[in-house]
Design an enzyme around this catalytic site. Structure first.
Site, PDB file in Angstrom:
ATOM      1  N   GLN A 128       0.842  -1.205   0.000  1.00 57.50           N
ATOM      2  CA  GLN A 128       0.000   0.000   0.000  1.00 57.50           C
ATOM      3  C   GLN A 128       0.871   1.246   0.000  1.00 57.50           C
ATOM      4  OE1 GLN A 128      -2.079   1.511   3.598  1.00 57.50           O
ATOM      5  NE2 GLN A 128      -3.927   1.032   2.464  1.00 57.50           N
ATOM      6  N   SER A 131       0.519   6.645   2.496  1.00 56.20           N
ATOM      7  CA  SER A 131       1.086   7.697   3.349  1.00 56.20           C
ATOM      8  C   SER A 131       2.269   8.398   2.685  1.00 56.20           C
ATOM      9  CB  SER A 131       1.586   7.101   4.670  1.00 56.20           C
ATOM     10  OG  SER A 131       0.571   6.375   5.301  1.00 56.20           O
ATOM     11  N   SER A 163       4.154  -0.979   3.905  1.00 60.35           N
ATOM     12  CA  SER A 163       4.431  -2.339   4.376  1.00 60.35           C
ATOM     13  C   SER A 163       4.576  -3.242   3.149  1.00 60.35           C
ATOM     14  CB  SER A 163       3.298  -2.872   5.243  1.00 60.35           C
ATOM     15  OG  SER A 163       2.929  -1.938   6.220  1.00 60.35           O
ATOM     16  N   GLU A 246      -9.782  -2.264   5.360  1.00 62.17           N
ATOM     17  CA  GLU A 246      -8.540  -2.368   6.137  1.00 62.17           C
ATOM     18  C   GLU A 246      -8.841  -2.240   7.629  1.00 62.17           C
ATOM     19  OE1 GLU A 246      -5.584   0.460   4.933  1.00 62.17           O
ATOM     20  OE2 GLU A 246      -4.045  -0.388   6.236  1.00 62.17           O
TER      21      GLU A 246
HETATM   22  C1  LIG Z   1       2.361  -0.990  11.516  1.00 58.50           C
HETATM   23  C2  LIG Z   1       2.093   0.100  10.502  1.00 58.50           C
HETATM   24  C3  LIG Z   1       1.872  -0.244   9.175  1.00 58.50           C
HETATM   25  C4  LIG Z   1       1.635   0.763   8.226  1.00 58.50           C
HETATM   26  N1  LIG Z   1       1.512   0.392   6.917  1.00 58.50           N
HETATM   27  C5  LIG Z   1       1.317   1.333   5.980  1.00 58.50           C
HETATM   28  C6  LIG Z   1       1.232   0.972   4.598  1.00 58.50           C
HETATM   29  O1  LIG Z   1       1.378  -0.206   4.229  1.00 58.50           O
HETATM   30  N2  LIG Z   1       1.038   1.954   3.690  1.00 58.50           N
HETATM   31  C7  LIG Z   1       0.888   3.256   4.039  1.00 58.50           C
HETATM   32  O2  LIG Z   1       0.665   4.075   3.163  1.00 58.50           O
HETATM   33  N3  LIG Z   1       1.000   3.654   5.340  1.00 58.50           N
HETATM   34  C8  LIG Z   1       1.211   2.717   6.313  1.00 58.50           C
HETATM   35  N4  LIG Z   1       1.342   3.086   7.641  1.00 58.50           N
HETATM   36  C9  LIG Z   1       1.318   4.512   7.978  1.00 58.50           C
HETATM   37  C10 LIG Z   1       0.094   4.905   8.795  1.00 58.50           C
HETATM   38  O3  LIG Z   1      -1.061   4.938   7.996  1.00 58.50           O
HETATM   39  C11 LIG Z   1       0.399   6.290   9.416  1.00 58.50           C
HETATM   40  O4  LIG Z   1       1.488   6.104  10.313  1.00 58.50           O
HETATM   41  C12 LIG Z   1      -0.771   6.860  10.185  1.00 58.50           C
HETATM   42  O5  LIG Z   1      -1.826   7.178   9.309  1.00 58.50           O
HETATM   43  C13 LIG Z   1      -0.375   8.110  10.985  1.00 58.50           C
HETATM   44  O6  LIG Z   1       0.273   9.040  10.186  1.00 58.50           O
HETATM   45  P1  LIG Z   1       1.685   9.667  10.628  1.00 58.50           P
HETATM   46  O7  LIG Z   1       2.580   8.522  11.008  1.00 58.50           O
HETATM   47  O8  LIG Z   1       2.139  10.560   9.540  1.00 58.50           O
HETATM   48  O9  LIG Z   1       1.387  10.454  11.948  1.00 58.50           O
HETATM   49  P2  LIG Z   1       0.856  11.964  12.056  1.00 58.50           P
HETATM   50  O10 LIG Z   1      -0.298  12.122  11.105  1.00 58.50           O
HETATM   51  O11 LIG Z   1       2.010  12.884  11.890  1.00 58.50           O
HETATM   52  O12 LIG Z   1       0.291  12.003  13.528  1.00 58.50           O
HETATM   53  C14 LIG Z   1       1.141  12.263  14.651  1.00 58.50           C
HETATM   54  C15 LIG Z   1       0.274  12.300  15.901  1.00 58.50           C
HETATM   55  O13 LIG Z   1      -0.672  13.394  15.807  1.00 58.50           O
HETATM   56  C16 LIG Z   1      -1.997  12.913  16.017  1.00 58.50           C
HETATM   57  N5  LIG Z   1      -2.925  13.641  15.155  1.00 58.50           N
HETATM   58  C17 LIG Z   1      -2.756  13.980  13.849  1.00 58.50           C
HETATM   59  N6  LIG Z   1      -3.828  14.638  13.387  1.00 58.50           N
HETATM   60  C18 LIG Z   1      -4.716  14.714  14.408  1.00 58.50           C
HETATM   61  C19 LIG Z   1      -6.025  15.276  14.562  1.00 58.50           C
HETATM   62  N7  LIG Z   1      -6.618  15.889  13.524  1.00 58.50           N
HETATM   63  N8  LIG Z   1      -6.632  15.175  15.760  1.00 58.50           N
HETATM   64  C20 LIG Z   1      -6.029  14.547  16.821  1.00 58.50           C
HETATM   65  N9  LIG Z   1      -4.782  14.007  16.745  1.00 58.50           N
HETATM   66  C21 LIG Z   1      -4.142  14.088  15.558  1.00 58.50           C
HETATM   67  C22 LIG Z   1      -1.945  11.450  15.600  1.00 58.50           C
HETATM   68  O14 LIG Z   1      -2.991  10.715  16.223  1.00 58.50           O
HETATM   69  C23 LIG Z   1      -0.565  11.029  16.084  1.00 58.50           C
HETATM   70  O15 LIG Z   1      -0.605  10.707  17.458  1.00 58.50           O
HETATM   71  C24 LIG Z   1       1.592   2.120   8.616  1.00 58.50           C
HETATM   72  C25 LIG Z   1       1.816   2.458   9.951  1.00 58.50           C
HETATM   73  C26 LIG Z   1       2.078   1.482  10.892  1.00 58.50           C
HETATM   74  C27 LIG Z   1       2.334   1.865  12.318  1.00 58.50           C
END
Ligand SMILES: Cc1cc2nc3c(=O)[nH]c(=O)nc-3n(C[C@H](O)[C@H](O)[C@H](O)COP(=O)(O)OP(=O)(O)OC[C@H]3O[C@@H](n4cnc5c(N)ncnc54)[C@H](O)[C@@H]3O)c2cc1C
Length: 388
Positions: A128, A131, A163, A246
């Site tokens: 996928q 992100s 992933s 998902e």
């Molecule tokens: C095990 C795992 C597998 C994954 N696999 C994939 C994959 O295969 N493909 C892919 O594309 N992505 C993947 N991801 C990425 C995942 O979708 C993102 O990590 C997730 O959506 C959070 O985005 P970020 O890491 O950029 O955090 P951020 O968006 O930067 O968030 C940081 C913090 O701020 C908080 N926050 C942000 N916005 C708000 C809001 N509006 N209100 C309240 N709190 C908020 C969040 O909850 C978090 O605690 C994976 C992540 C993990 C951990």
């Protein structure tokens, strides 16, 4: 719905038990976590065995190699395979659990015929690519650009946290096709062949030492327009279809496994406070199983109900509490990082982040399900004040 098992359900269960009893002892030894070529072979071989025995794609239409099975059979399959400690979907996670279901719901006939049977037979591994470094929770803020050039999109940008990106043959790719439209309206969902010129995949090493995640760099990659799923600029709607699978059903087999881990912990729990905590986790898992029955039943009718929104949030938090309790009860001192319980604990820490964080899930539930007021952006800091 009638939750009692019918005679044909019981026959399905008996046949599956018999097949598992014959098949599991004959499987090759499971590969180590970082031996990716062996992992791909092992996981896709398991998928092929499921297919040959008629257990792949239970919820999928028969026209694409699926079984069109009743929801009760889908649930029995999850229960029985997890109890027998059969292999997990592994590298087939994206293909079987959300890319395939998205194509069934939104793909055209050529896309379905090209990919669905191959996914079910373990011949195609998917990843996928949603992100981006600046677009995780705010996924609709993604910047990877796709510029139309005849029959192709020319795609340039960067994805992160993909992933299985280094072993995936196809990716679910989100791109911005209209930079001038409001951010949710200018996105398209593309099938990305991962071997196209201009794609560079860089594995990211995690705390556990494994490289399950990747960065994916796209430099003027030419993706056929025929690979677009859904209408141009309508990718946000298609994305929500993918996310509903998902977040709704993809984590279910994990949950049966969580129940087994909780039962394993039971004899070690001695204090009243810890017994109460374990009881709460078990009660949460019981309630989630009831919700799963409802979700699977709704998904089999093509409906992603509100339960899908709640499942992932409640499950990932229950699993997180179970992991924390396990470490506390068994004592951290006796473990090294290769102990499966330590690995399990570190892995479960990521569940409330994967597929949308718990905070974001709460926002979605508050706004879409409960009808609460929409969240407001943070007010801009007055000029001259320190950065937050
Ligand atoms: C095990 C795992 C597998 C994954 N696999 C994939 C994959 O295969 N493909 C892919 O594309 N992505 C993947 N991801 C990425 C995942 O979708 C993102 O990590 C997730 O959506 C959070 O985005 P970020 O890491 O950029 O955090 P951020 O968006 O930067 O968030 C940081 C913090 O701020 C908080 N926050 C942000 N916005 C708000 C809001 N509006 N209100 C309240 N709190 C908020 C969040 O909850 C978090 O605690 C994976 C992540 C993990 C951990």
């Amino acid at each position: 719905m009638d939750l009692r098992l019918s005679e044909s359900d019981e026959a399905f269960r008996a046949g599956l038990r018999d097949w598992l009893a014959r098949t599991l002892p004959a499987l090759p030894e499971a590969p180590t976590r970082d031996d990716w070529p062996a992992r791909v072979r092992f996981d896709t071989d398991w998928q092929r065995r499921l297919f040959d025995a008629g257990y792949a794609g239970l919820s999928w239409p028969t026209a694409y190699g699926g079984q069109d099975a009743a929801p009760s059979e889908q649930l029995l399959f999850l229960e029985e395979t997890t109890r027998a400690e059969a292999p997990y979907v592994g590298v087939n996670f994206v293909g079987t659990l959300h890319a395939g279901p998205t194509l069934i719901a939104e793909g055209d006939e050529d896309q379905k015929a090209a990919h669905l049977p191959r996914i079910l037979r373990g011949e195609e591994v998917w990843c996928q690519c949603f992100s981006e470094p600046e677009a995780g929770s705010d996924l609709a803020g993604l910047r990877t650009r796709a510029v139309r050039d005849g029959d192709h999109y020319v795609v340039t940008g960067q994805k992160i946290w993909c992933s299985f990106g280094h072993v995936g043959e196809y990716g679910e790719l989100l791109v911005r096709t209209d930079p001038d439209a409001p951010k949710h309206r200018g996105i398209s969902w593309l099938i990305l062949p991962m071997d196209l010129p201009g794609i560079e995949v860089r594995p990211i090493e995690t705390l556990l030492g494994s490289s399950e995640f990747c960065e994916v760099f796209l430099d003027e990659v030419r993706v056929p327009v025929a690979n677009r799923v859904g209408a141009e600029h309508d990718g946000w709607r298609v994305t929500n279809v993918t996310l509903s699978f998902e977040r709704g059903t993809a984590f279910v087999s994990e949950m049966v496994d969580a129940r087994r881990l909780a039962e394993e912990l039971r004899p070690h729990v001695t204090s009243t406070a810890e017994r109460r905590e374990l009881g709460h986790v078990l009660a949460a898992l019981d309630a989630l199983w009831a919700l799963t029955i409802r979700n699977v039943s709704q998904a089999s009718r093509g409906v992603a109900g509100p339960g899908a929104l709640m499942f992932k949030l409640a499950y990932s938090e229950a699993r997180d509490r179970l992991g924390e309790l396990t470490m506390r009860v068994l004592g951290r001192g006796g473990f090294d990082v290769h102990d499966y319980r330590v690995e399990e604990r570190l892995r479960t820490l990521s569940l409330p982040i994967a597929a949308g964080t718990s905070q974001v899930q709460r926002n979605i539930i508050g706004e879409r399900l409960l009808g609460l007021p929409r969240e407001q952006p943070w007010p801009a800091a007055p000029s001259g004040s320190p950065a937050r």
